[in-house]
Structure formats: structure tokens, C-alpha cells
Design a protein around this motif. Structure first.
Motif, PDB file in Angstrom:
ATOM      1  N   VAL A 121       0.199  -1.197  -0.856  1.00 29.91           N
ATOM      2  CA  VAL A 121      -0.580  -0.724  -1.997  1.00 29.91           C
ATOM      3  C   VAL A 121      -1.961  -1.366  -1.918  1.00 29.91           C
ATOM      4  O   VAL A 121      -2.088  -2.587  -1.963  1.00 29.91           O
ATOM      5  CB  VAL A 121       0.117  -1.106  -3.327  1.00 29.91           C
ATOM      6  N   ASP A 122      -2.982  -0.536  -1.783  1.00 30.95           N
ATOM      7  CA  ASP A 122      -4.370  -1.012  -1.715  1.00 30.95           C
ATOM      8  C   ASP A 122      -4.549  -2.100  -0.654  1.00 30.95           C
ATOM      9  O   ASP A 122      -5.213  -3.108  -0.887  1.00 30.95           O
ATOM     10  CB  ASP A 122      -4.843  -1.525  -3.079  1.00 30.95           C
ATOM     11  N   GLY A 123      -3.922  -1.923   0.489  1.00 31.71           N
ATOM     12  CA  GLY A 123      -4.055  -2.881   1.584  1.00 31.71           C
ATOM     13  C   GLY A 123      -3.210  -4.137   1.437  1.00 31.71           C
ATOM     14  O   GLY A 123      -3.277  -5.032   2.272  1.00 31.71           O
ATOM     15  N   LYS A 124      -2.417  -4.216   0.391  1.00 34.30           N
ATOM     16  CA  LYS A 124      -1.530  -5.370   0.195  1.00 34.30           C
ATOM     17  C   LYS A 124      -0.082  -4.932   0.414  1.00 34.30           C
ATOM     18  O   LYS A 124       0.288  -3.814   0.072  1.00 34.30           O
ATOM     19  CB  LYS A 124      -1.700  -5.939  -1.214  1.00 34.30           C
ATOM     20  N   TRP A 125       0.694  -5.837   0.966  1.00 34.11           N
ATOM     21  CA  TRP A 125       2.099  -5.551   1.250  1.00 34.11           C
ATOM     22  C   TRP A 125       2.991  -6.089   0.150  1.00 34.11           C
ATOM     23  O   TRP A 125       2.822  -7.228  -0.296  1.00 34.11           O
ATOM     24  CB  TRP A 125       2.498  -6.172   2.593  1.00 34.11           C
ATOM     25  N   TRP A 126       3.931  -5.261  -0.275  1.00 33.50           N
ATOM     26  CA  TRP A 126       4.906  -5.640  -1.285  1.00 33.50           C
ATOM     27  C   TRP A 126       6.302  -5.445  -0.732  1.00 33.50           C
ATOM     28  O   TRP A 126       6.549  -4.553   0.079  1.00 33.50           O
ATOM     29  CB  TRP A 126       4.791  -4.762  -2.523  1.00 33.50           C
ATOM     30  N   LEU A 127       7.206  -6.267  -1.200  1.00 32.62           N
ATOM     31  CA  LEU A 127       8.618  -6.081  -0.914  1.00 32.62           C
ATOM     32  C   LEU A 127       9.301  -5.803  -2.257  1.00 32.62           C
ATOM     33  O   LEU A 127       9.217  -6.611  -3.170  1.00 32.62           O
ATOM     34  CB  LEU A 127       9.229  -7.332  -0.274  1.00 32.62           C
ATOM     35  N   LEU A 138       3.528  -9.986  -0.382  1.00 34.20           N
ATOM     36  CA  LEU A 138       3.643 -10.786   0.839  1.00 34.20           C
ATOM     37  C   LEU A 138       2.283 -11.372   1.180  1.00 34.20           C
ATOM     38  O   LEU A 138       1.290 -10.655   1.248  1.00 34.20           O
ATOM     39  CB  LEU A 138       4.165  -9.943   1.993  1.00 34.20           C
ATOM     40  N   ALA A 139       2.246 -12.685   1.374  1.00 31.70           N
ATOM     41  CA  ALA A 139       0.991 -13.369   1.689  1.00 31.70           C
ATOM     42  C   ALA A 139       0.427 -12.889   3.020  1.00 31.70           C
ATOM     43  O   ALA A 139      -0.788 -12.829   3.194  1.00 31.70           O
ATOM     44  CB  ALA A 139       1.209 -14.883   1.711  1.00 31.70           C
ATOM     45  N   ASN A 140       1.295 -12.517   3.955  1.00 33.50           N
ATOM     46  CA  ASN A 140       0.869 -12.063   5.281  1.00 33.50           C
ATOM     47  C   ASN A 140       1.444 -10.676   5.548  1.00 33.50           C
ATOM     48  O   ASN A 140       2.571 -10.380   5.129  1.00 33.50           O
ATOM     49  CB  ASN A 140       1.376 -12.998   6.375  1.00 33.50           C
ATOM     50  N   ALA A 141       0.699  -9.852   6.265  1.00 37.02           N
ATOM     51  CA  ALA A 141       1.215  -8.544   6.664  1.00 37.02           C
ATOM     52  C   ALA A 141       2.366  -8.748   7.647  1.00 37.02           C
ATOM     53  O   ALA A 141       2.265  -9.561   8.568  1.00 37.02           O
ATOM     54  CB  ALA A 141       0.114  -7.724   7.315  1.00 37.02           C
TER      55      ALA A 141
END
Length: 183
Positions: A121-127, A138-141
């Protein structure tokens, strides 16, 4: 001379348990599915831990199926508390912090074992956990994984991260290990 020999025989016996405890404290906790491990400073006796267990056992997200009577196990040597949680319920991080403070302890870190799917989402990774409402940033991709992949992950949350988290936002976690789940 006998005292010197005795010192060399007894000293290693006394220091090796201390070294083992120090090694245990430096090792990250490894939560199993359904576990939430909380590290605190200052738990030194089982009587102190009893009140802490009582405070934490009142939290709603715990799983009665997996838990012992109080829902919390405490390892006094490592200062780690293991709570069994129901992944269908939201984790009450503020409730954990409040229960710890009420018992006179400060949160250091938390460790979780998560199972869910990845979102971007908007370049950020979620679990997003597959069984419930919990979402984690997630702090890192994740390397070699893609949006929509089913994954399992072991993650860590520091006290600092938890303190600056805003209610209603996705909590950011540090990933210790993430793998694609077998279908």
C-alpha cells in the motif's frame, strides 16, 4: 595450593550457569504459532511474577484453548513472558503496556509468529493475518516475495516503536524471518 586447585575446579561450575543465562538473554526469542513473547526488565522472583501474570491474564485477546490457567507463562531467568493469543482477536498492545506498568515493569521487546498475506500500500509492505483483524507494517521489503503471497513470519516489536505508534494505525514490526507459506 589446595585452595588454588579448588578455585579452578569450582569457578567454572559457578560461572557456566551465569554464562548460559547471559547467552539466553542475548538470543532473540523464537515464538511458536499462537504465541506472543514479551521481554521485560526486573522480573526476579516468582512472587513478583504472580501479580504480573494476573494483570496480563485479564487481557481479552488470549486464547483459552492454548493457555494454562492464567494464560501466561513466565521464565524468570530470561525475563520473558509467553502469552497464547487468539489470532481472530485484535492484540491489545496498550493493555499489555498498562499491565506491565501496573506490575512495576517496563516493556523491552515483543516477539510474534504471524501467518497471513502480503499487501503493498503506497509503497509500504503490510502483513495481514489470515485469521483476524491484525495488520502489521514491515520495516523492510520482503525479498523474493510478492503482493498476495501467503507467508509466515517471526517479527519483533521494540518498546520504542510501540510507544510512538498511534492508535488506529498499522503497527510497524521488524522481521526476523519471513517465508512463503506452503499452500
Amino acid at each position: 595450593m589446595k585452595k588454588l586447585i579448588l578455585l579452578f575446579v569450582v569457578l567454572p561450575l559457578l560461572t557456566s550457569p551465569l554464562a548460559a543465562v547471559a547467552d539466553e538473554l542475548d538470543t532473540p526469542a523464537v515464538p511458536k504459532p499462537g504465541e506472543l513473547i514479551v521481554e521485560v526488565n526486573g522480573v526476579v522472583c516468582s512472587i513478583c511474577a504472580k501479580g504480573l501474570k494476573k494483570n496480563l491474564a485479564k487481557l481479552d485477546f488470549q486464547s483459552p484453548v492454548l493457555s494454562e490457567k492464567s494464560g501466561v507463562k513466565i521464565d524468570i531467568r530470561s525475563g520473558r513472558l509467553v502469552m497464547y493469543r487468539d489470532p481472530k482477536k485484535p492484540i491489545d498492545f496498550d493493555g499489555i503496556r498498562t499491565a506491565l506498568k501496573k506490575g512495576g515493569y517496563e516493556l523491552e521487546k515483543m516477539y510474534l509468529h504471524l501467518a497471513g498475506s502480503l499487501e503493498s500500500v503506497d509503497g509500504k509492505w503490510w502483513l495481514t493475518e489470515k485469521a483476524g483483524p491484525n495488520k502489521f507494517g514491515l520495516a523492510n521489503a520482503p525479498n523474493g516475495l510478492a503482493k498476495g503471497n501467503a507467508v509466515t513470519a517471526r517479527v519483533m516489536i521494540t518498546a520504542k516503536t510501540l510507544a510512538k505508534a498511534k492508535p488506529g494505525t498499522v503497527l510497524e514490526v521488524e522481521v526476523d524471518e519471513i517465508t512463503k507459506a506452503s499452500e
